[in-house]
Design a protein around this motif. Structure first.
Motif, short mmCIF file in Angstrom:
data_model
loop_
_atom_site.label_atom_id
_atom_site.label_comp_id
_atom_site.label_asym_id
_atom_site.label_seq_id
_atom_site.Cartn_x
_atom_site.Cartn_y
_atom_site.Cartn_z
N LYS A 79 0.91 -0.74 -0.43
CA LYS A 79 0.23 0.08 -0.05
C LYS A 79 0.23 1.36 0.00
N LEU A 80 0.29 2.04 -0.53
CA LEU A 80 1.26 3.44 -1.11
C LEU A 80 0.42 5.00 -0.84
N PRO A 81 1.14 5.52 -0.15
CA PRO A 81 -0.52 6.47 0.49
C PRO A 81 -0.39 7.66 -1.39
N ALA A 82 -1.20 8.06 -1.79
CA ALA A 82 -1.40 8.83 -2.52
C ALA A 82 -1.78 10.32 -2.24
N ARG A 83 -1.67 11.57 -3.04
CA ARG A 83 -2.73 12.36 -2.49
C ARG A 83 -2.90 12.81 -3.75
N ILE A 84 -4.70 13.49 -3.12
CA ILE A 84 -5.28 13.82 -4.40
C ILE A 84 -4.77 15.23 -5.24
N VAL A 85 -4.79 15.10 -5.85
CA VAL A 85 -4.41 16.74 -6.64
C VAL A 85 -5.70 16.96 -7.67
N SER A 86 -6.75 16.43 -8.33
CA SER A 86 -7.65 17.32 -8.56
C SER A 86 -8.23 16.45 -8.91
N VAL A 87 -10.06 16.72 -8.96
CA VAL A 87 -10.89 16.10 -9.81
C VAL A 87 -12.14 16.58 -10.67
N ASP A 88 -12.06 15.47 -11.50
CA ASP A 88 -13.68 16.42 -13.08
C ASP A 88 -13.97 15.79 -12.25
N LYS A 89 -15.29 15.47 -13.16
CA LYS A 89 -16.32 14.60 -13.53
C LYS A 89 -16.27 13.40 -13.93
N ASP A 90 -15.25 13.24 -14.04
CA ASP A 90 -15.45 11.38 -14.70
C ASP A 90 -13.69 11.19 -14.08
N ASN A 91 -12.96 11.80 -13.80
CA ASN A 91 -11.73 10.93 -13.28
C ASN A 91 -11.19 12.11 -12.41
N PHE A 92 -10.50 11.02 -11.42
CA PHE A 92 -9.31 11.99 -10.39
C PHE A 92 -7.64 12.11 -10.88
N THR A 93 -6.88 13.09 -9.81
CA THR A 93 -4.95 12.65 -10.76
C THR A 93 -4.81 12.52 -9.02
N ILE A 94 -4.16 11.20 -9.01
CA ILE A 94 -2.94 10.91 -7.37
C ILE A 94 -2.10 11.95 -7.95
N ASP A 95 -1.23 12.06 -6.60
CA ASP A 95 0.45 11.72 -6.88
C ASP A 95 1.10 11.26 -5.89
N LEU A 96 2.21 10.11 -6.57
CA LEU A 96 2.36 9.23 -5.34
C LEU A 96 4.02 9.84 -5.32
N ASN A 97 3.78 11.12 -5.38
CA ASN A 97 5.59 11.79 -5.11
C ASN A 97 5.04 12.15 -3.47
N HIS A 98 6.69 11.89 -2.54
CA HIS A 98 6.19 12.48 -1.70
C HIS A 98 6.25 14.38 -1.70
N PRO A 99 5.53 14.63 -0.34
CA PRO A 99 4.92 15.78 -0.20
C PRO A 99 6.46 16.52 -0.26
N LEU A 100 7.16 15.80 0.60
CA LEU A 100 8.50 17.00 0.42
C LEU A 100 9.66 16.86 -0.92
N ALA A 101 9.23 15.59 -1.41
CA ALA A 101 10.14 15.66 -3.14
C ALA A 101 10.27 17.07 -3.42
N GLY A 102 11.37 17.26 -3.94
CA GLY A 102 11.78 18.46 -4.96
C GLY A 102 12.06 19.38 -4.16
#
Length: 149
Positions: free
Chosen positions: A108-131
């Motif tokens: 299991k990996l934590p994923a942050r939801i970055v956006s949501v639209d009508k049909d889809n949502f976008t997740i980001d698997l980067n660590h929140p402190l990456a970069g």
């Protein structure tokens, strides 16, 4: 005693971004407690481990940790668009939420939801402190030999 790999250390710390905003601290109100780890055991980011080597009890140090010695560079390929229909009925997804994604191997990996639209949502698997460049103020409050090594 100067800190070397294999020592068990206890530190107080404050982590902040370049703009001065604090993102983590060992002194957080009721949850105030020092961080303990064995140097060289990869329990903390490598830049933090490297920063304490050579210090001794009572020493304080400010260290700047670049992303490659912290949580890695931000990888845009770790963003994924997911169809909303995989979410069980009655559940809602919103930007900023953290969800658990299961890999084909069962991890299991934590994923942050970055956006949501009508049909889809976008997740980001980067660590929140990456970069991010991280600045830590570190104070060594304990050092001991670790005979478990």
């Amino acid at each position: 005693m100067k800190i070397v790999k294999g020592n068990k250390v206890k530190v107080e710390y404050e982590g902040k971004f370049e703009d001065g905003k604090v993102f983590d601290s060992s002194n957080q109100g009721d949850n105030s407690r020092p961080l303990e780890f064995v140097v060289g055991s990869n329990q903390v980011i490598s830049g933090f481990e490297d920063a304490v080597i050579g210090l001794k009890k009572g020493d304080q140090k400010e260290v700047i940790i670049e992303s490659d010695e912290g949580y890695g560079d931000y990888d845009p390929s770790l963003k994924r668009e997911i169809p909303k229909n995989i979410i069980p009925e009655g559940h809602e997804v919103k930007p900023g939420m953290i969800i658990a994604i299961q890999t084909p191997e069962g991890h299991k990996l934590p994923a942050r939801i970055v956006s949501v639209d009508k049909d889809n949502f976008t997740i980001d698997l980067n660590h929140p402190l990456a970069g991010k460049k991280l600045i830590f103020n570190i104070k060594v409050i304990g050092v001991e030999n670790n005979n478990d090594q």
